[in-house]
Motif scaffolding. Structure first.
Motif, PDB file in Angstrom:
ATOM      1  N   ASP A 170     -50.149  11.155  22.375  1.00  0.00           N
ATOM      2  CA  ASP A 170     -51.535  11.282  22.855  1.00  0.00           C
ATOM      3  C   ASP A 170     -51.712   9.631  23.110  1.00  0.00           C
ATOM      4  N   HIS A 227     -54.464   7.514  25.688  1.00  0.00           N
ATOM      5  CA  HIS A 227     -55.479   7.560  26.588  1.00  0.00           C
ATOM      6  C   HIS A 227     -55.867   6.022  26.993  1.00  0.00           C
ATOM      7  N   GLY A 241     -51.381  12.052  28.730  1.00  0.00           N
ATOM      8  CA  GLY A 241     -52.797  11.691  28.827  1.00  0.00           C
ATOM      9  C   GLY A 241     -53.078  10.261  29.051  1.00  0.00           C
ATOM     10  N   ASP A 275     -56.652  15.179  31.949  1.00  0.00           N
ATOM     11  CA  ASP A 275     -56.241  15.129  30.595  1.00  0.00           C
ATOM     12  C   ASP A 275     -54.729  16.049  30.320  1.00  0.00           C
TER      13      ASP A 275
END
Length: 208
Positions: free
Chosen positions: A54, A56, A115, A121
């Motif tokens: 992940d 972001h 992401g 998302d």
């Protein structure tokens, strides 16, 4: 332990400190699976290993901090689809976003960051969540695996009730046989375990 056939791949989902106790979005006992996943990779039982991460931007649209008046774990509509708002987590370059140092990641054939787009998302390793145009864009992982001759995918990691589940479901939709390492996953909340088991049964995903 014997090796799996060459057409079987392991996908390790988001084994990152932010999803473990003390992290920004801790799963229940999320750190407990690290030693067993590390051992599984060290045994070299899988000829193909993929790790997802992940990753972001700091202003990601799934963060509650980007929606004044809303709190983490509230649900809103984002691009006309339900979206859970999360605490800021796995921000690019942060310690919490690193792959867990307790695992030798040099055995991974591919590390897939997801992401990364601010407005979308991305729970699944195979497809992002719905974007502004209403579609779920592919990450390219399915094509990469198909071209390597992979027919079966095994999944583990975090979190059981979100990213691992969605990855397993999308793997089925991408044409793979799928198995779910239940004991090598942990949920955001164990209250969702019944829902996860029902979803796996509906998709004919074997639990191992």
């Amino acid at each position: 332990m014997s090796r799996y056939p060459a057409d079987v791949a392991l996908v390790v989902i988001d084994l990152q400190p932010d999803f473990m106790p003390g992290g920004a979005l801790a799963c229940v006992d999320g750190d407990a699976i690290v030693p067993d996943i590390a051992a599984l990779l060290a045994e070299r039982r899988y000829g193909t290993v993929v790790a997802t991460q992940d990753w972001h931007p700091a202003d990601h649209a799934s963060f509650a901090s980007q929606h004044p008046g809303h709190l983490p774990f509230e649900a809103i509509l984002l691009h006309a689809q339900p979206q859970t708002l999360w605490p800021d987590h796995c921000v690019q370059g942060s310690a919490g976003a690193a792959l867990h140092p307790g695992v030798d990641w040099t055995v991974a054939d591919l590390i897939l960051r997801k992401g990364t787009r601010r407005a979308v998302d991305s729970y699944s390793a195979f497809r992002e969540n719905h974007g502004p145009d209403g579609t779920r864009p592919a990450t390219g992982l399915a094509g990469w695996l198909h071209e390597r001759g992979i027919r079966e995918v095994h999944v583990c990691g975090l979190a059981r009730d979100y990213c691992v589940l969605w990855s397993a479901q999308d793997a089925v939709k991408s044409g793979f046989r799928v198995k779910f390492h239940w004991d090598l996953t942990r949920p955001v909340t164990d209250a969702n375990d019944g829902m996860v088991r029902e979803a796996l049964a509906k998709a004919k995903i074997a639990v191992i």
